[in-house]
Design a protein around this motif. Sequence first.
Motif, PDB file in Angstrom:
ATOM      1  N   GLY A  54      15.952 -16.638  11.410  1.00 24.87           N
ATOM      2  CA  GLY A  54      15.984 -15.738  12.545  1.00 24.87           C
ATOM      3  C   GLY A  54      16.662 -14.407  12.287  1.00 24.87           C
ATOM      4  N   GLY A  55      17.230 -14.221  11.089  1.00 26.52           N
ATOM      5  CA  GLY A  55      17.853 -12.952  10.750  1.00 26.52           C
ATOM      6  C   GLY A  55      16.819 -11.892  10.407  1.00 26.52           C
ATOM      7  N   ALA A  56      17.247 -10.651  10.326  1.00 25.96           N
ATOM      8  CA  ALA A  56      16.349  -9.542  10.007  1.00 25.96           C
ATOM      9  C   ALA A  56      16.886  -8.783   8.807  1.00 25.96           C
ATOM     10  CB  ALA A  56      16.213  -8.599  11.195  1.00 25.96           C
ATOM     11  N   MET A  57      16.003  -8.480   7.848  1.00 22.88           N
ATOM     12  CA  MET A  57      16.379  -7.638   6.724  1.00 22.88           C
ATOM     13  C   MET A  57      16.607  -6.217   7.223  1.00 22.88           C
ATOM     14  SD  MET A  57      13.700  -9.085   3.844  1.00 22.88           S
ATOM     15  CE  MET A  57      13.867  -7.587   2.864  1.00 22.88           C
ATOM     16  N   THR A  58      17.619  -5.546   6.689  1.00 23.05           N
ATOM     17  CA  THR A  58      17.909  -4.182   7.134  1.00 23.05           C
ATOM     18  C   THR A  58      16.990  -3.158   6.485  1.00 23.05           C
ATOM     19  OG1 THR A  58      19.666  -4.030   5.460  1.00 23.05           O
ATOM     20  CG2 THR A  58      20.313  -4.664   7.691  1.00 23.05           C
ATOM     21  N   ALA A  59      16.410  -3.496   5.327  1.00 24.61           N
ATOM     22  CA  ALA A  59      15.390  -2.643   4.719  1.00 24.61           C
ATOM     23  C   ALA A  59      14.029  -3.051   5.285  1.00 24.61           C
ATOM     24  CB  ALA A  59      15.399  -2.792   3.205  1.00 24.61           C
ATOM     25  N   ARG A  60      13.259  -2.089   5.775  1.00 24.05           N
ATOM     26  CA  ARG A  60      11.919  -2.384   6.278  1.00 24.05           C
ATOM     27  C   ARG A  60      10.908  -2.337   5.138  1.00 24.05           C
ATOM     28  NH1 ARG A  60      10.914   1.663  10.925  1.00 24.05           N
ATOM     29  NH2 ARG A  60      12.353   2.975   9.720  1.00 24.05           N
ATOM     30  N   GLN A  61       9.751  -2.964   5.330  1.00 26.58           N
ATOM     31  CA  GLN A  61       8.849  -3.194   4.206  1.00 26.58           C
ATOM     32  C   GLN A  61       7.384  -3.041   4.604  1.00 26.58           C
ATOM     33  OE1 GLN A  61       7.970  -7.310   2.303  1.00 26.58           O
ATOM     34  NE2 GLN A  61       9.743  -6.505   1.172  1.00 26.58           N
ATOM     35  N   VAL A  62       6.578  -2.590   3.628  1.00 23.62           N
ATOM     36  CA  VAL A  62       5.124  -2.633   3.713  1.00 23.62           C
ATOM     37  C   VAL A  62       4.617  -3.143   2.378  1.00 23.62           C
ATOM     38  CG1 VAL A  62       4.859  -0.215   2.981  1.00 23.62           C
ATOM     39  CG2 VAL A  62       3.034  -1.322   4.277  1.00 23.62           C
ATOM     40  N   CYS A  63       3.500  -3.871   2.397  1.00 21.02           N
ATOM     41  CA  CYS A  63       2.980  -4.513   1.194  1.00 21.02           C
ATOM     42  C   CYS A  63       1.562  -4.036   0.895  1.00 21.02           C
ATOM     43  CB  CYS A  63       2.964  -6.034   1.360  1.00 21.02           C
ATOM     44  SG  CYS A  63       4.542  -6.764   1.793  1.00 21.02           S
ATOM     45  N   LEU A  64       1.208  -4.074  -0.378  1.00 23.68           N
ATOM     46  CA  LEU A  64      -0.151  -3.770  -0.832  1.00 23.68           C
ATOM     47  C   LEU A  64      -0.655  -4.926  -1.680  1.00 23.68           C
ATOM     48  CD1 LEU A  64       0.393  -0.100  -2.123  1.00 23.68           C
ATOM     49  CD2 LEU A  64      -0.230  -0.811   0.198  1.00 23.68           C
ATOM     50  N   GLY A  65      -1.944  -5.219  -1.573  1.00 23.58           N
ATOM     51  CA  GLY A  65      -2.561  -6.241  -2.414  1.00 23.58           C
ATOM     52  C   GLY A  65      -2.396  -7.640  -1.864  1.00 23.58           C
ATOM     53  N   TRP A  66      -1.168  -8.077  -1.781  1.00 25.80           N
ATOM     54  CA  TRP A  66      -0.781  -9.336  -1.149  1.00 25.80           C
ATOM     55  C   TRP A  66       0.384  -9.052  -0.223  1.00 25.80           C
ATOM     56  CZ3 TRP A  66      -3.077 -14.147  -1.687  1.00 25.80           C
ATOM     57  CH2 TRP A  66      -4.014 -14.281  -2.730  1.00 25.80           C
ATOM     58  N   HIS A  67       0.401  -9.715   0.934  1.00 23.50           N
ATOM     59  CA  HIS A  67       1.479  -9.532   1.897  1.00 23.50           C
ATOM     60  C   HIS A  67       2.561 -10.572   1.654  1.00 23.50           C
ATOM     61  CE1 HIS A  67       3.482  -8.563   5.668  1.00 23.50           C
ATOM     62  NE2 HIS A  67       3.583  -9.871   5.885  1.00 23.50           N
TER      63      HIS A  67
END
Length: 220
Positions: A54-67
């Motif tokens: 239930g925690g949240a990473m402080t760095a946000r992310q986007v993925c390419l190719g595979w999520h």
Amino acid sequence: MDAELFPRERALIAPGAVHVPDWLGPAGQRELLDACREWARPPAGLRTVRTPGGGAMTARQVCLGWHWYPYAYARTVVDGDGAPVKPFPAWLGELGRRALTDALGPEPAGTEEYDIALINFYTGDARMGMHRDADETSHAPVVSLSLGDTCVFRFGNTRTRTRPYTDVELRSGDLFVFGGESRLAYHGVPRVYPGTGPAALGLDGRLNVTLRVSGFPDGG
């Protein structure tokens, strides 16, 4: 101050782990940043990653190719808007192969093609805890490129999240590659220095573009 009197040098941080300062010049940084801004747009855009607890990473992310989501891969953003993951561009794979060669030497015959990019965006108060990149079936080297603000990159060992580790200052344009004995080493980002990126780049924060080889069958 004394360190700034001399050019930063390529450094072997651990067996198979190499830091190459200033690998990507201003034009290359701008091109990669422009691409990141397009990839960050929805659908399948920049998101907050939530852990199973239930925690949240402080760095946000986007993925390419595979999520990527904790701790698996999918072809759609299963923990977000459900859209298909954005494709991994051929030019980014070529950049990854060139980075790998410059850091570790010529690639052996039959080297696998890069097909995953994880792009993390850090604001000044964002962090990344010690972790291993262990959700791929391939152990091909990881290629990491930094844009924007400087960070402390903590590169550890393969046995524990604690010492021994080495803290490396990664600046905009720096390349870090780790493979071989160090492919499954724990690593993280304990600190980002706000306002330290190149002013001409126009990026408020830090972007880390990490390239990996999935080793997955084409169909997933």
